[in-house]
Design an enzyme around this catalytic site. Structure first.
Site, mmCIF file in Angstrom:
data_model
loop_
_atom_site.group_PDB
_atom_site.id
_atom_site.type_symbol
_atom_site.label_atom_id
_atom_site.label_comp_id
_atom_site.label_asym_id
_atom_site.label_seq_id
_atom_site.Cartn_x
_atom_site.Cartn_y
_atom_site.Cartn_z
ATOM 1 C CB ALA A 44 -1.068 -0.070 0.815
ATOM 2 C CD GLU A 45 4.429 2.250 4.396
ATOM 3 O OE1 GLU A 45 4.646 2.776 5.300
ATOM 4 O OE2 GLU A 45 4.483 0.841 4.416
ATOM 5 C CE1 TYR A 46 7.538 0.350 -5.643
ATOM 6 C CE2 TYR A 46 4.971 0.282 -6.949
ATOM 7 C CZ TYR A 46 6.733 0.623 -6.942
ATOM 8 O OH TYR A 46 7.455 0.531 -7.875
ATOM 9 C CG ASP A 47 -0.088 -0.003 -4.423
ATOM 10 O OD1 ASP A 47 0.854 0.192 -5.524
ATOM 11 O OD2 ASP A 47 -0.708 -0.583 -4.191
ATOM 12 C CB SER A 92 23.061 -21.498 -29.214
ATOM 13 O OG SER A 92 24.075 -23.274 -30.255
ATOM 14 C CG LEU A 93 25.509 -22.030 -24.220
ATOM 15 C CD1 LEU A 93 25.260 -22.276 -22.974
ATOM 16 C CD2 LEU A 93 27.133 -21.526 -24.307
ATOM 17 C CD GLU A 127 27.087 -17.377 -15.075
ATOM 18 O OE1 GLU A 127 25.782 -17.469 -16.217
ATOM 19 O OE2 GLU A 127 27.605 -17.063 -15.812
ATOM 20 C CE LYS A 129 20.995 -24.579 -21.773
ATOM 21 N NZ LYS A 129 19.423 -23.724 -22.095
ATOM 22 C CG ASP A 131 13.186 -24.181 -19.233
ATOM 23 O OD1 ASP A 131 13.991 -23.820 -20.644
ATOM 24 O OD2 ASP A 131 13.408 -25.321 -19.486
ATOM 25 N NE ARG A 150 20.953 -17.441 -29.584
ATOM 26 C CZ ARG A 150 20.890 -18.153 -30.182
ATOM 27 N NH1 ARG A 150 19.502 -18.702 -30.724
ATOM 28 N NH2 ARG A 150 21.607 -18.414 -30.880
ATOM 29 C CD GLU A 187 17.017 -18.221 -20.831
ATOM 30 O OE1 GLU A 187 18.455 -17.205 -21.780
ATOM 31 O OE2 GLU A 187 17.271 -19.009 -21.387
ATOM 32 C CE1 TYR A 239 22.877 -15.031 -21.006
ATOM 33 C CE2 TYR A 239 20.875 -15.896 -20.353
ATOM 34 C CZ TYR A 239 21.747 -15.933 -20.947
ATOM 35 O OH TYR A 239 20.573 -15.878 -22.659
ATOM 36 C CE LYS A 327 19.463 -29.077 -22.696
ATOM 37 N NZ LYS A 327 18.477 -27.986 -23.184
ATOM 38 C CB CYS A 421 -10.860 -42.945 -39.759
ATOM 39 S SG CYS A 421 -10.940 -41.402 -38.795
ATOM 40 C CB CYS A 424 -14.021 -39.699 -41.797
ATOM 41 S SG CYS A 424 -13.048 -40.350 -42.226
ATOM 42 C CB CYS A 439 -7.822 -41.284 -42.001
ATOM 43 S SG CYS A 439 -9.444 -41.195 -42.489
ATOM 44 C CB CYS A 444 -11.086 -37.649 -42.520
ATOM 45 S SG CYS A 444 -10.683 -37.519 -40.815
#
Ligand code: IVH
Length: 680
Positions: A44-47, A92-93, A127, A129, A131, A150, A187, A239, A327, A421, A424, A439, A444
């Site tokens: 609230a104070e921030y707001d 890339s790695l 570090e 990684k 995702d 990227r 990232e 990074y 990974k 199928c 159909c 099919c 279909c």
């Protein structure tokens, strides 16, 4: 935080000073909240501080600065993202998937390249990684001025407006020795909590949920309307430095420390280790910790710490020799296979899909998984009622890996491949050389439904709001039969839907209208031609430049396009020579769908010009020559026809040269070709 002037906000303080103070204060509290996780003041104070600043800025618009926290809320939507070429490519790695690979592919190679003894230690920065998705941020004189995705590593998309909405990211750097130019890579990710909340909201609104936090982060960052992004609590960890002026980092450790000192979020789990054994230990530690982290990581990244050594090592085919991504193995869980469902895709392939007792794998509830195909089902001897191991790796659809045979009690049922199928009732065949069952029903409903969904989907025509559910309703109301019918829909048609108001209908119609001016590559992809994925569609768009050219092309011409083999060429050729398809494409054009070739091709000085290279080239490689032509919007084709504009002949050019002369086509030597390019 104590700022002497801030203790009081008496009228004598002029608005400008107060606004400045408020900005500093808000940034400070933002950082405490989002980066340090230890707020000093209540929400609230921030707001209240925020509202005070917004009030001042409203009264005195000239006080709004690019780095004001009020500028995070997002601005007006844009039509499309501008392309941005990174000053330094975003590499890339290479991957390692176990301890041995970390040692061999990183440490072993580093030492070999640097001529170091095997037992001499190299220090590495380890570090997590993250995702998420990689972005580049540009700070000029400490102010965030640009941000891009990227992309393909060379060119990305301008997402500055959207990046500004990330609360944990300073719009203005603080601290000592802020450099005049700092490009920094990082990232963007979504916490698991945020991801789950977004999906709950989406399901309530009838939107399909995101498959994983990374897709949700990417979808949120790539919103054309940054006000939507601002409602998705994206985070970022920085990074790596990009292009930098005015400061020199001696190591990754120094870079991370400086970045943190300037207020940039860096992952506190990064750790400097003395040798590769430390990097392996870190990899194991993070694998354990992974389960309790509030965000997804899919491995660790190990980087040679010294920038001097990094420079000496350099890079090879788009990835540096000084770093590796380690990974983690995919996450697995056990659950029960309740049923095997049959799903008919847009090309008629009938895929077995596992219906599972819902199980949570890394914050995502999995209740469906692919079983790939019937051979696989038989090979793994998967039966209904089995306990199965399910795996979720990265962005791939969850898959059933194997059966836990020990858990069988004899009640499990084998699932035979279907003869008809399920949609159909047409016969099912297995085409030679394919594992898939298909099919054969020409009309279909499942194939039609899936191809229309594909046409409208994000990677294809990207018709916002025309998701799977809407397509299904349109079909069941009999309002559409082909993709062309989409462009015949009226507002009244949409208004017949449940939960579809005036606004949503207008939005859909606008989205359909907007999609008429699409990229040729998207359009080609959207057509759903067998074997033509997004990448091939791009290649085709670049090579042919217009839909007309592509429709009229010969099989020979198709085969001469780089990366297009016989099967793919045949499939494209058949597609454009099938009367039904020709009719739908013509209808689409008549209804105003007007796909345009990518800017690169049309804008260049060789736009639309066709080149053939023949003989032995000595001044440049064929690949290089192709690039030079394509960069200027021209096309390189394999065979000579009347449509060829130039033939570039190297040494010992044979029959093609003769044919070119016969047809009166301009023949250039290698030097003439280079002169032509220079003269453009
Ligand atoms: S460094 C040349 N550090 O992994 C090195 N990348 O496969 C550039 N990623 O595209 C990357 N966490 O999106 C680096 N701590 C980290 C990372 C990281 C995630 C992603 C990044 C990159 C991909 C490389």
């Amino acid at each position: 935080m104590q700022l002497s002037l801030l203790e009081n906000s008496e009228p004598r303080l002029n608005a400008e000073n107060r606004a400045k103070e408020l900005r500093i204060l808000l940034q400070y509290h933002n950082q405490r909240y989002y980066q340090l996780d230890s707020p000093e003041i209540s929400d609230a104070e921030y707001d209240e501080l925020f509202r005070e600043l917004a009030g001042l800025e409203e009264r005195y618009p000239e006080l709004v600065t690019a780095d004001s926290p009020t500028q995070r809320v997002g601005g007006a939507p844009v039509d499309r993202f501008r392309n941005v070429t990174h000053r330094l490519p975003m590499l890339s790695l290479e991957n390692a998937v176990n301890d041995e690979e970390i040692v061999a592919k990183l440490d072993g190679r580093v030492k070999k390249e640097l001529g170091l003894a095997e037992n001499s230690p190299v220090s590495y920065m380890c570090e997590p990684k993250m995702d998420g998705l990689a972005v580049e941020l540009i700070y000029e004189n400490g102010t965030l001025t640009a941000a891009s995705t990227r992309g393909d590593g060379v060119t990305g998309e301008d997402v500055t407006q959207n990046i500004r909405t990330l609360h944990g990211l300073p719009l203005c750097l603080t601290g000592k020795d802020v450099p005049p130019l700092l490009e920094v890579r990082g990232e963007v990710y979504l916490s698991l909590d945020a991801f789950q909340k977004i999906n709950r909201d989406r399901e309530e609104n009838g939107d399909p949920p995101f498959v994983n936090p990374r897709n949700a982060a990417a979808g949120s960052l790539r919103q054309l309307d940054s006000r939507i992004t601002s409602r998705r609590p994206l985070s970022i960890f920085c990074y790596a430095p990009g292009f930098v002026e005015g400061v020199q980092f001696s190591s990754q450790q120094e870079f991370l420390a400086s970045a943190a000192g300037w207020g940039l979020p860096v992952n506190p789990l990064a750790r400097l280790v003395d040798n590769v054994d430390g990097a392996v230990a870190y990899y194991h530690e993070m694998q354990e910790l992974r389960e309790s982290l509030p965000y997804e990581i899919d491995g660790t990244v190990v980087k040679v710490n010294s920038f001097q050594l990094q420079r000496e090592l350099g890079e090879k085919s788009r990835s540096p020799l000084w770093a590796i991504a380690c990974k983690f193995p995919p996450r697995q869980a056990e659950t029960q296979l309740e049923d095997v469902l049959l799903s008919v895709g847009r090309t008629g392939v009938i895929t077995p899909v596992a219906q599972l007792r819902p199980v949570e794998i890394s914050g995502v509830t999995v209740s469906r998984a692919t079983l790939h195909n019937w051979d696989e089902l038989a090979a793994k001897d998967i039966r209904i009622g089995d306990t199965v191991v399910v795996e979720r790796a990265g962005d791939v659809i969850p898959a059933v890996v194997r059966v836990v045979a020990e858990r069988r009690n004899g009640s499990e049922r084998v699932v035979p491949p279907p003869e008809f199928c399920p949609e159909c009732g047409s016969g099912v065949v297995r085409i030679a050389d394919e594992v898939a069952l298909r099919c054969m029903g020409i009309s279909c409903p499942s194939q039609i439904r899936e191809s229309i969904k594909h046409f409208a989907s994000r990677g294809a025509m990207d018709i916002e709001g025309l998701g799977d559910k809407v397509v299904e309703q349109l079909l069941s109301l009999g309002l559409i039969h082909t993709v062309a019918d989409l462009y015949r829909l009226t507002k009244d048609d949409f208004m017949r839907f449940e939960r579809m108001g005036d606004k949503l209908s207008s939005n859909l119609l606008n989205a359909l209208e907007a999609s008429k001016a699409c990229d040729l590559s998207r359009f080609v992809f959207a057509l759903g031609i067998r074997h033509v994925g997004a990448r091939t569609a791009k290649t085709l768009a670049q090579a042919f430049g217009s839909l007309d050219n592509l429709e009229k092309t010969t099989l020979e011409e198709l085969m001469s396009v780089r990366d297009i083999g016989a099967t793919v060429a045949q499939s494209i050729f058949t597609f454009f020579n099938t009367p039904d398809n020709q009719s739908v494409v013509r209808q689409l054009q008549e209804l105003g769908v007007n796909p345009a070739a990518v800017a690169k091709t049309v804008g260049g000085r060789l736009s639309g010009k066709k080149f053939v290279f023949t003989g032995t080239l000595t001044r440049f490689s064929r690949d290089h020559a192709r690039k030079l032509v394509e960069d200027q919007g021209g096309n390189v084709v394999g065979s000579i026809s009347r449509k060829t504009d130039y033939v570039v002949a190297g040494d010992e050019a044979g029959s093609k040269l003769i044919k070119a002369r016969e047809l009166g086509i301009t023949v250039l030597g290698e030097d003439d070709f280079l002169n032509l390019l220079e003269s453009l």
